[in-house]
Design an enzyme around this catalytic site. Sequence first.
Site, short mmCIF file in Angstrom:
data_model
loop_
_atom_site.label_atom_id
_atom_site.label_comp_id
_atom_site.label_asym_id
_atom_site.label_seq_id
_atom_site.Cartn_x
_atom_site.Cartn_y
_atom_site.Cartn_z
CE LYS A 49 44.72 48.89 37.29
NZ LYS A 49 44.52 48.13 36.04
CE1 TYR A 263 42.80 40.11 37.94
CE2 TYR A 263 44.61 38.85 38.88
CZ TYR A 263 44.13 40.00 38.30
OH TYR A 263 44.99 41.06 38.07
CE1 TYR A 289 42.60 43.53 35.59
CE2 TYR A 289 44.85 43.00 34.95
CZ TYR A 289 43.91 43.26 35.94
OH TYR A 289 44.29 43.23 37.25
#
Length: 331
Positions: A49, A263, A289
């Site tokens: 990010k 998720y 992730y």
Amino acid sequence: MNLSKFPRRRYTAGITPIEKLERLSETLGGPDVYIKRDDLLGLAAGGNKTRKLEFLMADALAKGADTIITCGAVQSNHCRLTLAASVKENLKCHLVLEQRVPGSYDRRASGNNFLYNLMDAENVRVVDGGSNMMGEMTSLADELKAQGRKPYIIPGGGSNEIGALGYVSCAKELMWQLHDMGLDIDYIVCTSGSAGTHAGLVTGLMGENAGIPVIGISISRKAEPQRELVYNLCRKTSDLLGLKIPPSIDDVIVFDEYVGPGYSRPTEGMVSAVRLLATTEAVLLDPVYTGKTMDGLMDLVRKNYFAEARNILFLHTGGSPALYAYMNDFV
């Protein structure tokens, strides 16, 4: 591709290294596996990010923002890094956290939750799973505007065409780096989530005429909706850049077999992958992730998906602070 026409802040000195995973490659017995260490990017504990925020924060500053609003799950790496960038730029930051797993939010939790408090987020609002997150952020922005503030909304994962420029830039960096190392890569494997990283890489590599397929490992959706999400962002990013030949839907490759029950929900494969990288390479993955993405890479090697390949590159997108909130899954 002329990226210099877009405003950008720099949060990382230099480039992130590419390392060969010698012991992992030997263990898997397939092609040589290399890793691009974007977990070593700047800001608090790094991660992918950071690249997106270099362009998003520059856009926010250019528009006179004094407050950043963003959203994510309760252990969101994106929220951590957006807050860190806000601190760096002396801006206030509001976080909207989606409780995707009922009862999962605990203000006193470790991992990223602890860091939200340590870096002094101005406000943390928790909403139920399935909420309209853009609607929640827009409502919050309206409240702040009524107070005379100038909020700027960053979407979840920083995944719009401005944020995706971070991984277009990474693609340019990567191609220079591979040339400098004399390293020919056959495939790149990355996480496919909110789509900014995956779409930025695909678009950037197309712009560089690299011809390297990007394998996206979905961590939240079935393959077809994820492909559509990535492809749509590829088109928007290509339009922003003015690429004459944008990526096609066939350039977007997604595997969804490693999501598990949903998720952020742990899987045996994720736990095994995190353990293996820690014990062979002293590299920390994250449970949401990169752990699932590495599980996918290893499984594809075992299934001979990369049978004709000599070298594959794993993009490490960071996120290891979240490990501390998942300690019970590794006992």
